[in-house]
Design a protein around this motif. Structure first.
Motif: not given
Lengths: 531, 257
Positions: A399-400, A405-406, A413-415
């Motif tokens: 996920y990280l 990628t989308d 920004i969230k990651i």
């Protein structure tokens, strides 16, 4: 739509005063049953908090469904909240009527208040360690995490008064979401770690206008810095300055000279319009996304609202402007020794007369630490799973790695916000927990709010103002009437003259000792005379 | 909409059911009273006292400056621990009073129509202009504002001139929201019974989102129940207060088919 922050603050103050009445409502101390009786049916009430996020509520619902499939005799009834304060309020109300939920999402500060009732919250030490049903227990019917698989820093935040009273559920910290495009337009580069001075300098540079419009954005509105949680702002600044806030004994140290210096600094930039707060202006994200803010400081759990391509937003599409977003830790006074707050939901289990019901509740609470729940929930915002098992899992690592990628599940920004915390866990801290620590937290933010409002209204902020502010805020939050182990001080308190009863007791003790001494001397003399 | 703090409003349980009509509430209904009035009623001449701003002066005042207005209670949105949030209006415009310190005893006196003098600071929060840090005096006088039909102003810049006023919307069609529902609990469906209701309505091909604010009109009010009975395609009339949050965000107090 924030509305009624004042009501909440008042409520929290009022409920904190009510807590002294709960002692008589206690239950028997909980002991872990030998076996979990699966022949019986159990109803477990779960009060859950979400960030007004449908995906999060879906994850809770799935977790319940999956848990009930494993334990068909346990039925979990969820009540949804979007605010910690409201859960706190309802728990306090329900302690008095012995109708607390079985499991609820909460803050450790709040648990400290719940603990003013006898045996209201279950100490989890014995449950953690129970060989059958504890963390990683042999008879837990799902892949239970071991205690050593929960991030130590996060678990320790749930320990106070010598016991674990909660398990962490999710963790976040605060971040500065920066309009990097505008910072560079103003002639600056965004450093890896900002200082407060740097941020204020850039913010003041952004206040330059041509006609009615600000030069940097060509709009009539520009508030370069908006801070969402001013209580966090004050707490982190004081921590970074190694100044007083409170201590483990509940002594209140907030009203000190360093706080005053910080308030002067904030006032200086609030007066020019370079600094404002959520309570005064609105959500930082709304301004950031519209190109009307350069430094939006908010939780990492608010990352999905930040940036040109934010998947969640309150503003209309036509208000968005194009810019590059940078995510950084909260500003520091010493960039070589960064300090940032650790926050996020924890889970507590309430005591009941039926120990089997408590055990069923514990099993559900424990289920929320499994990888399926931890990873799914963490991915909804800039949260971090609280277990190393989840953090290190292939699923979460993948996920990280898919950051950017989308613009939904893998919104960069969230990651980046999650990674900010993952990379700084060792730099996080929490404030001491005690009955009254919630009020102290509110008071620390109120100082900033009041100063900011005052300078906007052209009121003079000087020593006399600060002195009066300290007094009024201490009174407003009842910090001048601290009970239990909390007291307000920067120094040792003057306790005044001894009560007369105490004086009499001390005098009596002195007389008794004198008489004992005299008798001993008499015996000695008598012994010498006889020999 | 995030509305993280909106949920906090439920704390004020003694709040503003009065605005919405409720089978379980004996409280008077400002909005209902207004909706049934054929014309505004005044108990005084509406002339401002010395030192009191006209609505035009209030509207022209800078933000963060002190304002003094005489206005009339239309609906109460909440009270807790000596603090209240109130929709008020005079014949010229609306004034939203946010978080005004007030005793329970005085709060109870603020029935719909009651005249009050308010001194506070003009503030703005996400577009909503309000009076904060206010003090008040209860005065003699009474006025219930009639609902002003602003349907034709939806989507137009002039709508903001009626911010915080008691308004109506007529002949609007319920449109789907979320997964083809007629309404959602919270803006994204993340809430449950008792939370705000969100629903979409359209007129002339344009769709707007309206709200039943759960602190103004809770789950036991007629409007809350009425919205839960809506079906996509229903044509409805509505009344409410023209609240603002990053644009018009009417707080609906009455729905009729």
């Amino acid at each position: 739509m924030r509305k009624h922050i004042i009501l909440l603050a008042s409520l929290l103050m009022s409920v904190s005063l009510l807590t002294g009445c709960h002692g008589s409502q206690g239950s028997q101390e909980f002991t872990v049953p030998e076996n979990f009786d699966t022949s019986r049916e159990y109803e477990v009430t779960f009060w859950a908090k979400n960030d007004t996020n449908k995906t999060q509520t879906d994850i809770y619902e799935k977790a319940i469904k999956d848990f009930e499939a494993i334990y068909p005799n346990v039925h979990v009834n969820m009540r949804l909240y979007t605010d910690y304060g409201r859960i706190y309020n309802d728990v306090i109300t329900n302690i008095a009527t012995k109708t607390t939920p079985n499991v609820c999402i909460t803050y450790p500060d709040h648990i400290a208040t719940y603990l003013t009732g006898d045996n209201v919250v279950v100490p989890l030490d014995d449950l953690f360690a129970d060989a059958k049903y504890g963390l990683g227990g042999t008879d837990v019917a799902f892949d239970s995490v071991g205690q050593n698989e929960i991030a130590e820093e996060f678990l320790e935040e749930c320990a106070f008064d010598g016991h674990y009273y909660a398990i962490p559920y999710m963790r976040s910290t605060e971040a500065v979401y920066i309009n990097k495009t505008y910072v560079e337009k103003l002639g600056y580069e965004v450093p890896d770690i900002l200082t407060w001075d740097f941020m204020f300098e850039v913010a003041e540079a952004a206040m330059k206008k041509e006609g009615e419009n600000f030069v940097v954005n060509g709009q009539k509105v520009m508030i370069p810095i908006i801070y969402k949680s001013t209580d966090n702002m004050m707490i982190q600044m004081l921590k970074q300055k190694d100044a007083g806030y409170s201590n483990e004994d509940g002594e209140i140290l907030l009203f000190n000279d360093t706080t005053k210096e910080l308030l002067y600094m904030i006032a200086e930039h609030a007066k020019t319009g370079a600094f404002s707060t959520f309570k005064i202006s609105s959500y930082p994200a709304n301004f950031l996304d519209a190109g009307q803010c350069i430094f939006a400081i908010d939780s990492t759990a608010g990352a999905t609202w930040m940036g040109t391509y934010a998947p969640l937003s309150d503003i209309s599409a036509d208000k968005f402007v194009e810019f590059e977003t940078a995510v950084r830790p909260v500003p520091q006074f010493d960039v070589n020794n960064p300090k940032m707050i650790s926050q996020g939901p924890s889970i507590c289990v309430f005591n009941k007369s039926d120990t089997q019901e408590v055990l069923a509740s514990w099993l559900f609470a424990q289920y929320l630490l499994t990888n399926d729940v931890q990873i799914a929930y963490a991915e909804t915002e800039g949260y971090v799973p609280v277990t190393t098992k989840a953090q290190e899992s292939d699923t979460y690592q993948e996920y990280l790695s898919l950051s950017g990628t989308d613009n939904n599940q893998h919104y960069d920004i969230k990651i980046q916000a999650s990674e900010l915390l993952l990379n700084n866990i060792q730099n996080t801290f929490v404030t001491p927990v005690f009955n009254g620590s919630t009020s102290l937290r509110d008071a620390s933010g109120q100082l900033i709010e009041n100063v900011t409002k005052s300078v906007r209204r052209n009121e003079k902020v000087d020593d006399a103002y600060i002195e009066n502010l300290y007094s009024s805020v201490a009174s407003l939050y009842h910090l001048d009437q601290a009970t239990g182990n909390a007291s307000v001080s920067g120094e040792k308190a003057d306790l005044g003259p001894l009560p007369s009863a105490s004086k009499a007791l001390l005098i009596t003790l002195v007389i008794v000792w004198i008489l004992i001494g005299a008798y001993y001397l008499y015996l000695n003399q008598k012994k010498k005379a006889s020999s | 909409m995030k509305k993280l703090f909106k949920s906090v409003l439920t704390l004020s349980l003694v709040a503003g059911l009065a605005a919405c009509g409720s089978s379980s509430s004996a409280a008077g209904s400002a909005a209902s009273a207004a909706s049934e009035a054929t014309e505004a009623t005044t108990g005084d001449d509406g002339v401002k006292s010395e030192g009191v701003m006209t609505y035009a002066e209030y509207a022209a005042a800078d933000l963060d400056t002190q304002v003094v207005v005489e206005t009339y209670v239309q609906a109460k949105q909440g009270w807790w621990e000596n603090s209240a949030t109130i929709y008020t209006q005079d014949k010229d415009g609306g004034y939203f009073i946010y978080g005004m310190p007030i005793s329970q005893e005085d709060y109870d006196k603020l029935v719909p129509g009651q005249k009050i003098k308010v001194t506070g600071y003009k503030s703005e929060w996400s577009g909503e202009v309000e009076i904060t840090d206010a003090t008040y005096e209860i005065e003699d006088g009474n006025y219930i504002a009639p609902a002003l039909d602003v349907t034709d102003l939806l989507g137009k810049d002039e709508l903001i001139n009626h911010q915080n006023q008691f308004v109506s919307f007529t002949g609007m069609t319920v449109e789907p929201i979320g997964d083809d529902a007629a309404y959602l609990y919270n803006w994204d469906g993340s809430g449950t019974e008792g939370d705000d209701l969100y629903f979409n309505v359209s007129k002339d091909g344009n769709t707007y989102q309206f709200t039943v604010e759960s602190y103004l009109c809770g789950a036991d009010t007629d409007v809350y129940k009425a919205v839960k009975e809506l079906a996509v395609g229903d044509v409805i009339n509505m009344e409410g207060f023209l609240y603002w949050y990053e644009g018009a965000n009417p707080h609906i107090t009455k729905v009729t088919k």
